[in-house]
Each structure stands twice: as C-alpha cells, then as structure tokens.
Design a protein around this motif. Structure first.
Motif, PDB file in Angstrom:
ATOM      1  N   PRO A 161       1.108  -1.105  -0.114  1.00 31.86           N
ATOM      2  CA  PRO A 161      -0.173   0.138   0.039  1.00 31.86           C
ATOM      3  C   PRO A 161       0.944   1.522   0.235  1.00 31.86           C
ATOM      4  O   PRO A 161       1.857   1.747   0.632  1.00 31.86           O
ATOM      5  CB  PRO A 161      -1.032  -0.029   1.225  1.00 31.86           C
ATOM      6  N   ASN A 162       0.654   2.046  -0.885  1.00 37.01           N
ATOM      7  CA  ASN A 162       1.577   3.159  -0.701  1.00 37.01           C
ATOM      8  C   ASN A 162       2.280   3.737  -1.499  1.00 37.01           C
ATOM      9  O   ASN A 162       3.386   4.508  -1.645  1.00 37.01           O
ATOM     10  CB  ASN A 162       1.267   3.783   0.239  1.00 37.01           C
ATOM     11  N   PHE A 190       6.953   6.935  -3.144  1.00 38.34           N
ATOM     12  CA  PHE A 190       6.010   6.667  -1.387  1.00 38.34           C
ATOM     13  C   PHE A 190       4.537   7.877  -1.822  1.00 38.34           C
ATOM     14  O   PHE A 190       4.725   9.199  -1.816  1.00 38.34           O
ATOM     15  CB  PHE A 190       6.753   6.239  -0.760  1.00 38.34           C
ATOM     16  N   ASN A 191       3.411   7.525  -1.415  1.00 33.49           N
ATOM     17  CA  ASN A 191       2.708   8.361  -0.932  1.00 33.49           C
ATOM     18  C   ASN A 191       2.277   8.364   0.080  1.00 33.49           C
ATOM     19  O   ASN A 191       1.341   7.459   0.596  1.00 33.49           O
ATOM     20  CB  ASN A 191       1.279   8.311  -1.980  1.00 33.49           C
ATOM     21  N   PRO A 192       2.813   8.952   1.303  1.00 31.09           N
ATOM     22  CA  PRO A 192       2.319   9.161   2.370  1.00 31.09           C
ATOM     23  C   PRO A 192       0.395   9.530   2.437  1.00 31.09           C
ATOM     24  O   PRO A 192       0.073   9.358   3.536  1.00 31.09           O
ATOM     25  CB  PRO A 192       2.838  10.302   3.021  1.00 31.09           C
ATOM     26  N   SER A 298      -0.361   3.819 -11.233  1.00 39.11           N
ATOM     27  CA  SER A 298       1.371   3.955 -11.536  1.00 39.11           C
ATOM     28  C   SER A 298       2.283   5.001 -10.912  1.00 39.11           C
ATOM     29  O   SER A 298       2.652   4.680 -11.911  1.00 39.11           O
ATOM     30  CB  SER A 298       1.074   3.556 -12.340  1.00 39.11           C
ATOM     31  N   ALA A 299       2.178   6.014 -10.016  1.00 41.23           N
ATOM     32  CA  ALA A 299       3.048   6.438  -9.521  1.00 41.23           C
ATOM     33  C   ALA A 299       3.148   7.539 -11.671  1.00 41.23           C
ATOM     34  O   ALA A 299       4.135   8.067 -10.849  1.00 41.23           O
ATOM     35  CB  ALA A 299       4.519   5.725  -9.762  1.00 41.23           C
ATOM     36  N   ALA A 300       2.078   7.804 -11.513  1.00 36.05           N
ATOM     37  CA  ALA A 300       2.277   9.081 -12.663  1.00 36.05           C
ATOM     38  C   ALA A 300       0.823   9.779 -12.502  1.00 36.05           C
ATOM     39  O   ALA A 300      -0.492   9.367 -12.610  1.00 36.05           O
ATOM     40  CB  ALA A 300       2.189   8.445 -13.976  1.00 36.05           C
TER      41      ALA A 300
END
Length: 381
Positions: A161-162, A190-192, A298-300
């Motif tokens: 996750p994240n 990383f997505n806090p 996907s981080a974009a």
C-alpha cells in the motif's frame, strides 16, 4: 497566420461536435479504439498526433527562425488481459524512433517486462505519457539528462500500500542499434497521502550506465522543439567509464491544483582525466480553471477528462534551471527558462496548448535570451 488556422480549426471542431452527436456520436466524446473479448482480452490502438507552430522574439529572437512542423506522429498497438499479460508495439513516424515495444507478464510477484522501454530517471520522461504533459516540452534538466529507451527487462511491484517499486536491467542499446551499453536503474515512489481529493507523491530514482563508445555529450535547446539551436552544450566528453544519474521528485495535487518539482544530477566517471558532474531542477504549478483533476495511477499523473461539453481549461507556470559548467572539465553553460502555458482540452481526444518561453543562457562568457511563443494542436487516443 498558422496560429489563426489552428485556432479556427479548434473552434470548427467544437461547433461540429453537436451535429455529430445528433447521429449518436460526438467527435469530442470517447472513441471506440479498443475491443474486449468475452474472455477479457483487450486489443486496441493508441495514438498521438501533434503539430507545433513557433514564433521567436526578444533581443535574440533573430538568431532563430520561425517555424511550424509535426512534433510527433506516434501510433501504438496493444493486446492485453489486465492482471495477466500485455504485448505492446509502437513507433513514432515523425521522429523515426521505436517507442515502447515489450511483453509484460503480471502476477502475485509483480510485473515482469521484457523488450524496449524507458529508463527510470527523470519523472517527466520516464513516467508521464506524451499525451499527458502539462507543458509542450519537458523541463531543461529532464531533457538534458534523460537516457532514453533501452532494451532489457524490468520488474514493477505495486502491492505494498502506497508504494511503487521498479528496477531495471537494460543492455545492448535500443531497437535502432544506438546507445549500446549497459544500464542498471531503479525508481521508488511513496504516497503518504492518496485519496479522492489529494495525492502527495515522493520519489527517488537512480541509474548507472556504461556506454560501449566511452563518450557522452550533454546539450539542450530552450523548452521549444522548433528552436533549432542548443544554448548550452558540454561538447564531447571522452574516456567515460560510467555515468550515474540521480533524481528526486515531489508532487502534490489537491483538487484542480498541482504542484510539481524535480531535482536531477549526473556524475561522469572518466579514465585518467577529471570527472564531470552537472545538475538541474524545475518548479511547476498548474490550475484547472474548470475544476477537473488529473488521474493518478502507477506513480504517474495522467491527462484531464473534461466534464463539460466545451472542454476544460488549465493554466500553468514553470521555472527550469540547468548548470552544465564544471570548472576545469567542461564549460557547458547555464540556462534558465520561464514557461507560461494554457491548455484547452476539447473533449477527450483534442487539445490546444499555448506556451510562452523566456530563456536565458550563458556559455563561455556569451549568451542568448530568446523569447518564444508556440502553439500545439494535438489529437490523442
């Protein structure tokens, strides 16, 4: 004037759309470019046709020629079953280069991809599609330091996750037979914070390249494809043993506001002579006046999908800086660009982009400061 032709062409599309919709189809709506079988296998096409017009001004505008030309003529085909496999084949007919061409297998251990694909350092190039860029061109350091596409294999894992994790081993150059050598690279994001209203994106990337020709040259034009001259340029660096690239990316989106920044650094190890290093960064902001926000996957960040019949409007500004000077090694120069942009999304497949670029470059005691007004008409699907 080319600007006027593009503008009136866009208005004609908008005017024609309701008439097309009367027959059950809207040119500004979604297009049937993908088919899905009963077993869930998808087959389809992706495309990007972009035409640019540029006018040069300012004290040094006379050093450049006004121009208009195709920027991209990209066409890709794919066959995939989400979560299981994907086969992709793509080519840019304008620039005569192969795009992403690969086979990907997906499973519990992540995604394994084999073929040609982008190297991982430089968020704007490695992660963002050419149909989803906020500005007409990528920022100075991204364009200068990005290593391009290579043949190889990579692994991507998104089941924590994240987190988004990617590692690649690329060797043998690309499908055109250029850039021969070996590249090892990785990217982690990383997505806090990640919810329906906002996304905080923090990323690190790095790569190490060993080129067979033991050489490197860094150069970049202003943030306008039709600017033929490179304003900063290291010239050829020889006896190169290895090339290390590093990237730090930070992006925050809250509703229609998006703030984006990236720092990039390159270090060149050389045999028997002084090593070389250079760096650069950019800061950017965009605001969608009509309230839409970009999708995130996907981080974009992806493209906008207008909610209104007449489209969506976005305003943006960016400051870019690059430093190619390294005392005693190479005086490549320093450059900074201010870019101001406006995007009009006409439905889901048409976009008009206007960018005004004010560039300032200094190299070996001389400089050029062109100002560039440019317009792009784009069809994408």
């Amino acid at each position: 004037m080319r600007f006027e032709r593009v503008w009136w062409g866009a208005l004609s599309l908008l005017a024609a759309s309701p008439a097309w919709a009367a027959d059950g189809y809207s040119v500004l709506g979604d297009w049937p470019v993908k088919a899905t079988s009963e077993s869930g296998i998808e087959a389809g096409l992706k495309g990007n046709l972009s035409y640019d017009v540029a006018r040069f001004g300012g004290a040094d505008g006379g050093a450049f020629a006004d121009d208009d030309a195709w920027r991209r003529q990209e066409l890709s085909a794919f066959v995939r079953k989400p979560g299981m496999f994907e086969l992709a084949l793509g080519y840019d007919f304008r620039n005569e280069v192969w795009l992403d061409n690969f086979v990907r297998i997906s499973g519990a251990a992540g995604d394994l991809r084999i073929g040609q694909f982008k190297t991982p350092v430089g968020y704007e190039e490695s992660a963002v599609s050419t149909t989803a860029t906020t500005f007409m061109e990528r920022a100075l350091p991204v364009t200068a330091f990005y290593a391009g596409r290579r043949l190889g294999a990579d692994w991507t894992y998104e089941k924590i996750p994240n987190w988004y994790l990617n590692a690649a081993v690329q060797a043998g150059g690309d499908l055109l037979g250029d850039n021969r050598g070996r590249t090892l690279g990785a990217r982690a994001v990383f997505n806090p914070v990640k919810d329906e209203n906002q996304v905080l994106h923090l990323g690190l990337s790095a790569s190490n390249e060993k080129r067979d020709d033991d050489s490197l040259r860094l150069q970049v034009r202003p943030e306008a494809f039709l600017a033929a001259r490179r304003l900063v340029d290291t010239g050829a660096l020889n006896r190169v043993e290895g090339i290390a690239r590093y990237g730090v990316e930070a992006i925050w989106q809250r509703g229609p506001l998006l703030l984006q920044s990236e720092y990039l650094r390159i270090g060149v190890d050389r045999d028997g002579v002084a090593d070389y290093s250079a760096d650069g960064y950019y800061l950017a902001a965009s605001w969608v006046l009509t309230g839409e926000k970009r999708g995130y996957k996907s981080a974009a960040f992806g493209n906008l999908k207008p909610r209104r019949d007449w489209g969506a409007v976005e305003l943006a500004a960016r400051y870019s800086h690059i430093d190619l000077d390294d005392a005693g090694v190479a005086l490549g120069g320093r450059q900074r660009d201010w870019t101001f942009g406006a995007n009009w999304y006409l439905g889901q497949h048409f976009r008009l982009q206007f960018n005004y670029v004010w560039a300032e470059a200094r190299r070996r005691g001389t400089g050029l400061d062109p100002q560039i007004a440019q317009l792009r008409a784009q069809i994408y699907f």
